[in-house]
Design a protein around this motif. Sequence first.
Motif, PDB file in Angstrom:
ATOM      1  N   SER A 184     -94.561  -7.273 -54.070  1.00  9.74           N
ATOM      2  CA  SER A 184     -95.032  -6.623 -55.292  1.00  9.74           C
ATOM      3  C   SER A 184     -96.536  -6.737 -55.453  1.00  9.74           C
TER       4      SER A 184
ATOM      5  N   LYS B 269     -96.327  -3.263 -57.813  1.00 11.46           N
ATOM      6  CA  LYS B 269     -95.184  -3.702 -58.610  1.00 11.46           C
ATOM      7  C   LYS B 269     -94.154  -2.585 -58.781  1.00 11.46           C
ATOM      8  N   TYR B 270     -94.626  -1.382 -59.104  1.00  9.45           N
ATOM      9  CA  TYR B 270     -93.673  -0.298 -59.372  1.00  9.45           C
ATOM     10  C   TYR B 270     -92.914   0.146 -58.115  1.00  9.45           C
TER      11      TYR B 270
ATOM     12  N   SER C  19     -91.065  -6.304 -62.485  1.00  9.48           N
ATOM     13  CA  SER C  19     -91.084  -5.870 -63.886  1.00  9.48           C
ATOM     14  C   SER C  19     -91.729  -6.927 -64.762  1.00  9.48           C
TER      15      SER C  19
ATOM     16  N   LEU D 250     -95.509  -6.818 -64.203  1.00 13.02           N
ATOM     17  CA  LEU D 250     -96.094  -5.671 -64.885  1.00 13.02           C
ATOM     18  C   LEU D 250     -96.183  -5.905 -66.392  1.00 13.02           C
TER      19      LEU D 250
ATOM     20  N   TYR E  91     -92.096   3.688 -64.976  1.00  9.40           N
ATOM     21  CA  TYR E  91     -93.195   4.454 -64.382  1.00  9.40           C
ATOM     22  C   TYR E  91     -94.358   4.587 -65.363  1.00  9.40           C
TER      23      TYR E  91
ATOM     24  N   GLN F 151     -96.200   1.171 -65.820  1.00  5.25           N
ATOM     25  CA  GLN F 151     -97.129   0.859 -64.739  1.00  5.25           C
ATOM     26  C   GLN F 151     -98.314   1.810 -64.737  1.00  5.25           C
ATOM     27  N   LYS F 152     -98.109   3.040 -65.183  1.00  4.92           N
ATOM     28  CA  LYS F 152     -99.205   4.001 -65.256  1.00  4.92           C
ATOM     29  C   LYS F 152    -100.264   3.518 -66.234  1.00  4.92           C
TER      30      LYS F 152
ATOM     31  N   ALA G 175    -102.059   0.542 -64.647  1.00  8.43           N
ATOM     32  CA  ALA G 175    -102.932   0.997 -63.556  1.00  8.43           C
ATOM     33  C   ALA G 175    -104.199   1.656 -64.106  1.00  8.43           C
TER      34      ALA G 175
ATOM     35  N   VAL H 158    -102.153   2.359 -58.278  1.00  8.79           N
ATOM     36  CA  VAL H 158    -100.932   1.562 -58.356  1.00  8.79           C
ATOM     37  C   VAL H 158    -101.329   0.099 -58.470  1.00  8.79           C
TER      38      VAL H 158
END
Length: 420
Positions: free
Chosen positions: A284, A289-290, A336, A339, A405, A408-409, A412, A419
């Motif tokens: 990860s 991570k995603y 998870s 994140l 998603y 994480q976006k 990021a 990512v």
Amino acid sequence: MTEQTLAAPIDDQQDRQRGFSRYQALLIALLAFTQFTIILDFIIMSPLGAILMPALDITATQFGVAVSAYAFSAGLSGILAAGFADRFDRKRLLLFFYVGFTLGTLLCAMAQTYHVLLLGRIVTGLFGGVIGSVVLAIITDLFPLHLRGRVMGFVQTAFAASQVLGIPAGLFLANHWNWHVCFAAIVGLSIAAIAIIAFAMEPVDAHLRLKQDRNPFHHLIATVAQKRYTLAFAVTTLLATGGYMLMPFYTVNNLGIDMLHLPTIYLVSGLFSIVTGPLVGRASDAFGKYPTFVFGSVVSVIMVLIYTHLGHVSFATAILVNVLMFVGIFSRMIPSQALMSAIPDPSQRGSFSAISASLQQFSGGLGSMLAGAIIAQAPDGSLIHFDRIGYVVVASAMVSLVAMYFVQKAVAERAGRRVV
């Protein structure tokens, strides 16, 4: 730890730390040992179910309520503790809740009736349910984002260790003496952990230098009202639902596996998980991570569908399915958590973690009760309608995959990367 590390929710250090110091390694081991006792206390209820139900003359639904009682009380304590979570040294918070958890487990060890056991699970949940959030806040305070996957991987090996060491030992004690001895053993381990925390762990109080709300209630409301936390809280809720629906009911009779062979299944799958946890943590951090979470979700969906539709199988097949299912679980759990740790502001890490833990427990409790309502027990002890639980778990996994998603976006974008 520097103030820069504490204040930066996203790791943007140019000279990035590559490994752990001696104290950090000791701290990781200590937190993992703490989590080991907490997780063992919860998951030991699952394999003990086949022993507890006839011993206390209770139904599968009542057993589901006993499991849910821990979750609901843990959810309540998370909300109550959230306003205070960033106002004290995290070491002191950890000690306070750990002592309460130990007393609750002692009550379970002394229980002679279902209602006393239920009370013990409530007390244990009130204190034990907050410990995971305190541990997560400590990790977030002391380790930069690019190392958190590895840290989470090591700490989550507590889950595997509880299978390799705890569950087989607990079932051995239960089969050769009685189920009370299992909880008594956890009390002994917890006392040892309390002593180590008190004398070996340094204070974690640098967050107290940051601006805090004077009123704990206002601090709680300010955390809940943060719009960018809403999606993270929703994902936490979804992730908990599936795990709690499956965890309380191990289909021994459905698979045709003898209770005496159950410890071996946990032992082998746990050994694989001990290796898998750190590898998933490294993956990860190295690959993102995603992407790791996506891999875990795909594996989990496939294995849950297989697991909930199995009939009588060979001993080797039962072990293989269990191992692969835990690979999927770890590959979702570790990335998870890493994140989620990057979402809250430094001054709200404790309250964010406490609220997340509370939502996790509430949704998990509802999941356990829903599972108990869906399934029924046949005269031969097998579980009916277990496949329906699998469909619900798969649906929640697919929704959480999409929601993660966007989590994480956001992380990021704040980190200035594609990512993380």
